[in-house]
Design a protein around this motif. Structure first.
Motif: not given
Length: 417
Positions: A286-294, A404-406
């Protein structure tokens, strides 16, 4: 396409993390009652040992991180295995609590730092460009593997032979499990001919991870400390780790308070670790695709739900649910932190940045002690749960302030992958 040796390196990392963290951290909770009875001390005093362990790990992490960037990691991992085995042998002969404190603050620290997640993640970050988040997610499964396999084994050994003889048996197992495999498999980085396999996919990497800094940049300590991103990471992950550690290391004593014995707790922890292992892989992808904050926010919500259940009169099923929720939450820590560091700081200084986070993570060492002391003083963990809930508020604020850069997926790249 030929087999990429990087996956063998990841496997070796899984093994040495499972052994070192499984023995030193996941199984620590099962030594609380034997030590408490043998040395006639309270749970809070036993948790001082864990505080010393995590505190020393944090303070020495920058030096370990620098060593990972400069020395053969194979030798460091083997040295860590020997250090941990020696710690187990010495602990089996301890006659006073202060001796255990000294052993855990020195030899166990050496084992977990040199043959733990720092080494595995540094290796993985170097060996992978494409799908680095996915590879890092798999790499972090190693600690969960230790939590799955080691608790039932350790509680069985303690029941059959006593905790001292169990330590001697574990010491032999540590060396046999880590040293031969590490000598055969681990190398600091791929050879030029091996890099070709990743290089063919590297064109896709820039499109899949536009926010990853070039791996060739070497950060200085001053530059790292000047980055706001670093400090937001420190606050968010240190507090998150404090809460998770405080809950997990008191899980067995908490279970005893609710009529759940150590062996039953061991199976709950194994189930928790299995879920963590699976969830880490998911989070890594998911970190390759989704915003890590959420992902972080979701993990905090899981901790809060677990604490809500712990504030009630628990059945064994509800106790199991607590373990699973803590597993979901804890699974996020290493993959998210590694993804943020590799994306923002690059790979050339990965070990340095991860190591610099270490001294600040000593705050997390207070979690088990806080919970244990509150339990000894008040007779329950209720006040500790309230303290932990309050500490998650600044953690959430810090992660939401993180910039972070999206992550942007290029359709053409995705199809090629």
């Amino acid at each position: 396409m030929p087999w990429y040796h990087g996956w063998n390196v990841v496997f070796a990392g899984l093994v040495f993390q499972a052994v070192s963290f499984g023995v030193a951290l996941y199984c620590f909770t099962f030594f609380v009652e034997p030590w408490s009875s043998e040395f006639s001390v309270g749970r809070g005093e036993i948790m001082v040992i864990f505080f010393i362990l995590q505190g020393a790990m944090g303070l020495l992490a920058p030096f370990a991180g620098r060593a990972m960037d400069r020395l053969p990691i194979r030798a460091l991992v083997c040295g860590g295995a020997v250090s941990l085995a020696l710690a187990l042998v010495l602990a089996a002969r301890a006659t006073a609590l202060w001796q255990l404190m000294a052993i855990y603050g020195s030899f166990v620290v050496g084992g977990t730092l040199l043959a733990g997640p720092l080494a595995a993640q540094t290796l993985t970050a170097r060996w992978f460009t494409r799908r680095r988040g996915f590879a890092l997610g798999i790499s972090t499964v190693g600690t969960s593997m230790g939590g799955f396999f080691l608790p039932p084994l350790v509680t069985w050994l303690q029941a059959e032979y006593g905790w001292r003889d169990a330590n001697d048996i574990l010491a032999v197992g540590v060396v046999l499990a880590i040293v031969p495999l590490s000598l055969l498999v681990i190398r600091n980085a791929p050879r030029p001919e091996e890099s070709v396999i990743e290089r063919h996919a590297a064109v896709a990497s820039a499109g899949a991870h536009p926010g990853i800094s070039p791996g060739s940049r070497a950060w200085t300590v001053k530059a790292v400390f000047g980055e706001p991103t670093f400090w937001f990471m420190v606050i968010a992950f240190s507090l998150f780790s404090l809460v998770n550690g405080g809950l997990q290391q008191n899980l067995a004593p908490f279970g005893l308070d609710h009529g759940i014995d150590a062996r039953d707790t061991a199976w709950v922890m194994s189930a928790m670790a299995l879920l963590m292992a699976l969830w880490k892989v998911v989070i890594g992808a998911l970190t390759d695709r989704v915003e890590v904050r959420w992902i972080f926010v979701f993990s905090v919500a899981a901790v809060l739900l677990a604490m809500l259940l712990m504030s009630t009169s628990l059945t064994f099923v509800e106790f199991g649910m607590v373990g699973l929720l803590l597993g979901v939450a804890s699974a996020a820590h290493l993959p998210l932190l590694a993804a943020i560091v590799s994306r923002h700081f690059g790979t050339a200084s990965f070990g340095l940045v991860m190591g610099l986070i270490g001294p600040f993570s000593t705050l997390a060492a207070a979690g088990p002690w806080i919970a244990g002391e509150i339990r000894d003083t008040s007779g329950s963990y209720d006040a500790a749960l309230l303290v932990f809930a309050a500490l998650l508020i600044p953690a959430l604020i810090s992660i939401l302030l993180l910039k972070l850069t999206p992550v942007q997926r290029n359709p053409a790249v995705a199809n090629a992958a």
